[in-house]
Design a protein around this motif. Structure first.
Motif, mmCIF file in Angstrom:
data_model
loop_
_atom_site.group_PDB
_atom_site.id
_atom_site.type_symbol
_atom_site.label_atom_id
_atom_site.label_comp_id
_atom_site.label_asym_id
_atom_site.label_seq_id
_atom_site.Cartn_x
_atom_site.Cartn_y
_atom_site.Cartn_z
ATOM 1 N N ALA A 4 1.838 -0.207 12.434
ATOM 2 C CA ALA A 4 1.113 0.869 13.215
ATOM 3 C C ALA A 4 1.624 2.196 13.115
ATOM 4 N N LEU A 5 3.223 2.235 13.624
ATOM 5 C CA LEU A 5 3.719 3.355 13.685
ATOM 6 C C LEU A 5 4.016 4.000 12.405
ATOM 7 N N ALA A 27 0.915 -1.188 -0.065
ATOM 8 C CA ALA A 27 -0.131 -0.049 0.023
ATOM 9 C C ALA A 27 0.984 1.306 0.103
ATOM 10 N N ALA A 28 1.864 1.351 0.677
ATOM 11 C CA ALA A 28 2.817 2.392 0.831
ATOM 12 C C ALA A 28 3.524 2.844 -0.506
ATOM 13 N N THR A 29 3.842 1.607 -1.203
ATOM 14 C CA THR A 29 4.583 2.053 -2.481
ATOM 15 C C THR A 29 3.861 2.270 -3.458
ATOM 16 N N THR A 49 0.392 9.125 7.418
ATOM 17 C CA THR A 49 -0.829 9.779 7.167
ATOM 18 C C THR A 49 -1.240 10.877 8.330
ATOM 19 N N GLY A 50 -0.243 11.240 8.983
ATOM 20 C CA GLY A 50 -0.524 12.343 9.979
ATOM 21 C C GLY A 50 -1.368 11.879 11.177
#
Length: 306
Positions: A104-105, A50-52, A111-112
Motif C-alpha cells: 500500500a505504501l 505490476a511495478a516491474t 502513483t503520487g
C-alpha cells in the motif's frame, strides 16, 4: 442468468490464482510447514509484477519479479520458523501484515497518492484462436485466457506426480509425518524444506502475477481480497491434490456466480453477494472436518472432542 461457455471461461479465470496458490500451500502443509502467508505472497507478487511491468514494459521480467517477491517473503517466514523458532502462524500473520502495509505504501509512493497501478505495457498475452481452434469445447474455454491458465492446469498433474512419484516429493510427505524418517532415508531435511519453500513461492508468485497482469491489468491495494486464505482452505480439504483442485473449482464457481449476480438485476445487496464465498468456505471446512472425524477411531474421536 445463463450458464454458457463464457461462464465456464470466467470460472477458469477465477480458479487459476486459487489453483496455483492452493498447490503451493498444499506442498507446505504436506511438509509440516503450516504456511498462512499465502495471502501476503500473492499480494507482493502482484505488486512486484505490476511495478516491474510499468517500469520496463517487459512481461517476462514482470513475471520473474513477481515470483522472486513471493519466494523472498515465504523464505523470510521459513527462516523465522525454522531458524529463529518463531511460531509458524505468528510468522505468517506478520508476513501478511507486512505485505499489506508495504504494498500500500509503495503503491501510493509510485502513483503520487493513488491506490492502484495501471499496467499498459507488459501485460500477459492471451491465448490466440489458432492455438485452440481444434480443441472443441476446451478451445472455447481457453480462448482469450492468459498462458498462466494453462500453466495452472498443467501444474495439477505435475504436482501430483512430484508428490507421489519422485524421491523429493516422497520426502516432503514424510517430513510432514516425521523428520527422523526423512533423515534415516538419507534425504537432507534442509534440502527438502528449501525445495518446498521455492516451489510454494513460485506457485503463489504466479498466482499473484495472474491477478495483476491477467484480466485486471492493474494492481490495486489489497487486491488479493482473501484469495490466499481461500486457497489455504482448499488445500486443507483432504490435503490431496484432487481435493484441493475440487475446492478451488467450488470457490471459482461461486465467485463467477457472484459476478453474474452483481451484473444482473437480482436485487441482492452487493455485501451479501461478496459474503457468499466466505460463508461457503465455513460450510466446506466444517463438512471436511466432520468427514475427517468420522475416519478416526471412536476412542481417539472422544479425546479430540474434549
Amino acid at each position: 442468468m445463463t450458464i454458457d461457455a463464457q461462464f465456464f471461461g470466467s470460472v477458469l479465470t477465477t480458479m487459476t490464482p486459487l489453483v496455483l496458490a492452493a498447490l503451493g500451500a498444499l506442498l507446505c502443509f504436506r511438509s509440516g510447514f503450516f504456511n498462512i502467508a499465502i495471502e501476503g505472497q500473492m499480494l507482493v507478487a502482484a505488486f512486484a509484477a505490476a511495478a516491474t511491468a510499468v517500469a520496463t514494459g517487459n512481461v517476462m521480467l514482470a513475471v520473474l519479479a513477481g515470483v522472486a517477491a513471493s519466494i523472498a517473503l515465504v523464505g523470510v517466514v521459513a527462516l523465522a520458523t525454522y531458524w529463529a523458532g518463531v511460531d509458524a502462524i505468528v510468522a505468517g500473520i506478520a508476513a501478511n501484515l507486512l505485505a499489506a502495509g508495504l504494498t500500500a505504501l509503495l503503491t501510493r509512493e509510485m502513483t503520487g497518492g493513488s491506490s492502484s497501478i495501471v499496467v499498459t505495457d507488459g501485460r500477459l498475452p492471451r491465448v490466440e484462436t489458432g492455438w485452440v481452434a481444434g480443441w472443441g469445447v476446451f478451445g472455447d474455454l481457453f480462448r482469450g485466457q492468459t498462458p498462466l491458465v494453462l500453466v495452472a492446469f498443467l501444474a495439477i498433474p505435475a504436482t501430483w506426480w512430484f508428490l507421489t512419484r519422485t524421491r523429493t516429493g516422497l520426502g516432503i510427505r514424510a517430513l510432514g509425518e516425521s523428520e527422523l524418517a526423512v533423515r534415516s532415508s538419507g534425504l537432507s531435511v534442509l534440502r527438502v524444506r528449501v525445495m518446498t519453500t521455492l516451489l510454494c513461492g513460485a506457485l503463489s508468485g504466479l498466482a499473484g502475477v495472474q491477478l495483476s497482469l491477467g484480466p485486471a491489468t492493474s494492481f490495486s491495494v489489497g487486491m488479493t481480497n482473501g484469495r490466499g486464505f481461500t486457497a489455504i482452505i482448499a488445500a486443507m480439504i483432504g490435503t490431496t491434490v484432487l481435493a484441493a483442485v475440487l475446492g478451488c473449482a467450488l470457490f471459482g464457481i461461486v465467485e463467477a456466480l457472484g459476478l453474474r449476480i452483481q451484473l444482473g438485476d437480482t436485487g441482492l445487496p452487493q455485501v451479501v453477494v461478496q459474503a457468499i464465498p466466505y460463508l461457503l468456505a465455513l460450510v466446506v471446512l466444517s463438512a471436511a472436518s466432520a468427514v475427517q472425524q468420522r475416519r478416526v477411531d471412536p476412542v481417539r474421536r472422544r479425546v479430540l472432542r474434549h
